[in-house]
Design an enzyme around this catalytic site. Structure first.
Site, PDB file in Angstrom:
ATOM      1  N   HIS A  41       0.651   2.649  -3.626  1.00 15.69           N
ATOM      2  CA  HIS A  41       0.436   3.231  -2.170  1.00 15.69           C
ATOM      3  C   HIS A  41       1.507   4.381  -2.006  1.00 15.69           C
ATOM      4  O   HIS A  41       2.752   4.249  -1.815  1.00 15.69           O
ATOM      5  CB  HIS A  41       0.613   2.324  -1.466  1.00 15.69           C
ATOM      6  CG  HIS A  41      -0.300   2.896   0.046  1.00 15.69           C
ATOM      7  ND1 HIS A  41      -1.383   2.879   0.349  1.00 15.69           N
ATOM      8  CD2 HIS A  41       0.360   3.523   1.062  1.00 15.69           C
ATOM      9  CE1 HIS A  41      -1.894   3.345   1.507  1.00 15.69           C
ATOM     10  NE2 HIS A  41      -0.680   3.676   1.929  1.00 15.69           N
ATOM     11  N   ASP A  43       1.646   8.088   0.199  1.00 13.71           N
ATOM     12  CA  ASP A  43       1.056   8.897   1.259  1.00 13.71           C
ATOM     13  C   ASP A  43       1.388  10.279   1.087  1.00 13.71           C
ATOM     14  O   ASP A  43       1.295  11.018   2.186  1.00 13.71           O
ATOM     15  CB  ASP A  43       1.744   8.377   2.516  1.00 13.71           C
ATOM     16  CG  ASP A  43       0.672   7.043   3.096  1.00 13.71           C
ATOM     17  OD1 ASP A  43      -0.364   7.123   2.994  1.00 13.71           O
ATOM     18  OD2 ASP A  43       1.227   6.034   3.264  1.00 13.71           O
ATOM     19  N   GLU A 139      -7.282   4.532   2.624  1.00 12.66           N
ATOM     20  CA  GLU A 139      -6.528   3.597   3.780  1.00 12.66           C
ATOM     21  C   GLU A 139      -7.005   3.484   5.093  1.00 12.66           C
ATOM     22  O   GLU A 139      -6.782   4.653   5.854  1.00 12.66           O
ATOM     23  CB  GLU A 139      -4.879   4.142   3.833  1.00 12.66           C
ATOM     24  CG  GLU A 139      -4.321   3.133   4.548  1.00 12.66           C
ATOM     25  CD  GLU A 139      -2.843   3.409   4.724  1.00 12.66           C
ATOM     26  OE1 GLU A 139      -1.810   2.649   5.039  1.00 12.66           O
ATOM     27  OE2 GLU A 139      -2.335   4.607   4.525  1.00 12.66           O
ATOM     28  N   HIS A 166      -6.893  -0.086   8.996  1.00 13.29           N
ATOM     29  CA  HIS A 166      -5.617   0.449   9.164  1.00 13.29           C
ATOM     30  C   HIS A 166      -5.064  -0.482  10.281  1.00 13.29           C
ATOM     31  O   HIS A 166      -5.308  -1.600  10.348  1.00 13.29           O
ATOM     32  CB  HIS A 166      -5.419   1.703   9.386  1.00 13.29           C
ATOM     33  CG  HIS A 166      -3.974   2.353   9.190  1.00 13.29           C
ATOM     34  ND1 HIS A 166      -3.308   3.135  10.206  1.00 13.29           N
ATOM     35  CD2 HIS A 166      -2.934   2.385   8.185  1.00 13.29           C
ATOM     36  CE1 HIS A 166      -2.329   3.511   9.909  1.00 13.29           C
ATOM     37  NE2 HIS A 166      -1.933   2.841   8.563  1.00 13.29           N
ATOM     38  N   HIS A 217      -2.820  -4.589   5.914  1.00 11.68           N
ATOM     39  CA  HIS A 217      -2.988  -3.946   7.037  1.00 11.68           C
ATOM     40  C   HIS A 217      -4.241  -4.848   7.955  1.00 11.68           C
ATOM     41  O   HIS A 217      -4.297  -5.065   9.182  1.00 11.68           O
ATOM     42  CB  HIS A 217      -3.730  -2.759   7.250  1.00 11.68           C
ATOM     43  CG  HIS A 217      -2.626  -1.595   7.198  1.00 11.68           C
ATOM     44  ND1 HIS A 217      -1.562  -1.344   8.173  1.00 11.68           N
ATOM     45  CD2 HIS A 217      -2.290  -0.610   6.167  1.00 11.68           C
ATOM     46  CE1 HIS A 217      -0.984  -0.356   7.974  1.00 11.68           C
ATOM     47  NE2 HIS A 217      -1.418  -0.012   6.986  1.00 11.68           N
ATOM     48  N   HIS A 238       0.145  -2.664  -0.448  1.00  9.15           N
ATOM     49  CA  HIS A 238       1.419  -2.259   0.301  1.00  9.15           C
ATOM     50  C   HIS A 238       1.881  -3.208   1.245  1.00  9.15           C
ATOM     51  O   HIS A 238       2.086  -2.902   2.352  1.00  9.15           O
ATOM     52  CB  HIS A 238       1.663  -0.784   0.444  1.00  9.15           C
ATOM     53  CG  HIS A 238       0.687  -0.309   1.722  1.00  9.15           C
ATOM     54  ND1 HIS A 238      -0.747  -0.515   1.645  1.00  9.15           N
ATOM     55  CD2 HIS A 238       0.994   0.237   2.954  1.00  9.15           C
ATOM     56  CE1 HIS A 238      -1.212  -0.064   2.718  1.00  9.15           C
ATOM     57  NE2 HIS A 238      -0.472   0.325   3.302  1.00  9.15           N
ATOM     58  N   ASP A 351       4.743   2.536  -0.503  1.00 12.30           N
ATOM     59  CA  ASP A 351       4.308   3.197   0.836  1.00 12.30           C
ATOM     60  C   ASP A 351       5.338   4.358   1.078  1.00 12.30           C
ATOM     61  O   ASP A 351       5.408   4.739   2.281  1.00 12.30           O
ATOM     62  CB  ASP A 351       4.602   2.112   2.023  1.00 12.30           C
ATOM     63  CG  ASP A 351       3.693   2.364   3.209  1.00 12.30           C
ATOM     64  OD1 ASP A 351       2.893   3.411   3.106  1.00 12.30           O
ATOM     65  OD2 ASP A 351       3.851   1.877   4.381  1.00 12.30           O
TER      66      ASP A 351
END
Length: 420
Positions: A41, A43, A139, A166, A217, A238, A351
């Site tokens: 993961h 971003d 995600e 999420h 999440h 993550h 993350d």
């Protein structure tokens, strides 16, 4: 004379200790260079969408660029196709496709260093060629806009996992909620009691097409339902361990055991609040402090979520950031997963670029080699270290593909989401 003898004795004892330390560091460098390093993961796409920078430039995003990734020995990051909750009621699939396109543009712009991949074989081939394999994971399950047809098209576009929610509960799965908001109330995220009937169809169709089911999440009830319905192993892409930091986004020991028992993975998030109870407690204390002012802002910017978030971040800045965790906490969480779920269940899902509270001493993708050295120092074997770095994920990916092969004769699901 006696002092000189004591000094000499101390030096005699110190030399082997230094030699052993140097030996571990040398072994770590060799092992890390040989290993496939997977991060499930990252971003970077979201940051690049807000400000386009060539990823060959050091500092292109907060935590990622090609030079730092090379220093860290990174083989295969999953670029997160992060679709914010603000898109949940319109434009979510478009946003996902735009970030998929952005990811392809990043790779196309650097053919000597990067290559797109969508399989374990693709990751191994990239390592062999001395390139970095870029994979994709959605995600936020609202990105498929409640359509199994869109889900299948995302897979055809190269997406290989989907985080079912999420921080927002969507139309078919409950989230663990927006824990970072000052007025966070987990009860507000409970809508379906886990997965809805359509949510179960989503999971089963993901199994059929070979899309990895990601339970980061989601709520505890959703994890329960996913583990009950999934025909393939599942992953927390993550998340870290709730036994070490009791926050909603982390997984419990029972969940780790159940995920591992089905051949799944828990990939460690390196956010300080995920890693360190003291850091998370300080964060929740800060939330309580700013809550009254935040409630006023929420009324003022009720129709402008972007402005509200910006103002919320300013509140946090004024209140002072909680202390950051020490980087060795990352290894504590890896070891906890190994202890509870077995050595085949642990991996890395940092993350990076999605967190601001990186640990002290583990600030970006260049720091992965520290994990290798620390795991060796703690007595883990070369094989165990290589598993954590990437081999566990590759074996897991193969199990997901094997489940897909078993379901090959099953027709595509025709289930349709029906609003209540």
């Amino acid at each position: 004379m006696l002092r000189r003898m004591r000094l000499s004795l101390w030096l005699v004892m110190l030399v082997p200790m230094i030699a052993r330390a140097d030996d571990v560091a040398t072994r770590a460098r060799k092992i890390h260079a040989e290993s496939i390093v997977v991060d499930t993961h990252l971003d970077a796409p979201d940051q690049l969408a807000r400000k386009w920078v060539d990823v060959s430039t050091r500092g292109a995003t907060d935590h990622f660029d090609i030079p730092r990734a090379r220093e860290g020995g990174l083989t295969a990051p999953f670029f997160a196709i992060y679709v914010a909750a603000s898109y949940a009621e319109g434009g979510a699939a478009r946003r996902a496709l735009e970030l998929i396109d952005l990811t392809h543009r990043v790779v196309d712009g650097h053919p000597k260093e990067l290559v797109m991949a969508d399989s374990a074989a693709g990751i191994r081939a990239a390592k062999q060629a001395g390139k970095m394999a870029i994979l994709m994971g959605i995600e936020g399950g609202h990105a498929i806009e409640d359509s199994l047809g869109v889900l299948r098209e995302m897979y055809r576009a190269g997406v290989r996992y989907m985080t079912l929610t999420h921080t927002n509960t969507n139309h078919w799965a409950d989230s663990s909620g927006p824990f970072y908001e000052p007025d966070f109330d987990p009860k507000k995220s409970v809508v379906h009691g886990g997965l809805s009937d359509f949510g179960r169809e989503v999971v089963k169709e993901m199994n059929r097409i070979g899309m990895i089911v990601d339970i980061s999440h989601v709520s505890d009830d959703t994890i329960r339902d996913v583990l009950a319905v999934s025909r393939a192993p599942v992953m927390a892409s993550h998340s870290s361990c709730r036994a070490l930091s009791n926050m909603p986004r982390n997984v419990t020991d029972d969940q780790i055991k159940q995920i591992a028992a089905k051949g799944g993975l828990v990939m460690i998030n390196v956010g300080s609040g995920f890693l360190d109870q003291k850091s998370y407690d300080a964060f929740t204390a800060m939330l309580a402090k700013v809550r009254p002012e935040y409630v006023k802002l929420k009324v003022k910017y009720a129709k402008d979520p972007a402005k509200l978030r910006a103002e919320m971040m300013e509140l946090y800045k004024k209140a002072g950031r909680p202390p950051r965790a020490d980087w060795t906490k990352v290894v504590d969480h890896i070891e906890h997963v190994m202890k509870v779920g077995g050595e085949d269940a642990a991996g890395i899902g940092d993350d990076f670029d999605g967190i601001e509270d990186v640990p002290v001493g583990f600030e970006d993708v260049s720091f992965y080699p520290k994990l290798t050295e620390e795991l060796l120092r703690r007595g883990h074997s070369e094989a165990q270290v290589k598993k954590v770095l990437g081999e566990n994920f590759l074996a897991f990916f193969a199990r997901v593909e094997a489940a897909k092969a078993k379901l090959a004769s099953e027709p595509a699901s025709t289930a349709v989401y029906t609003p209540k």
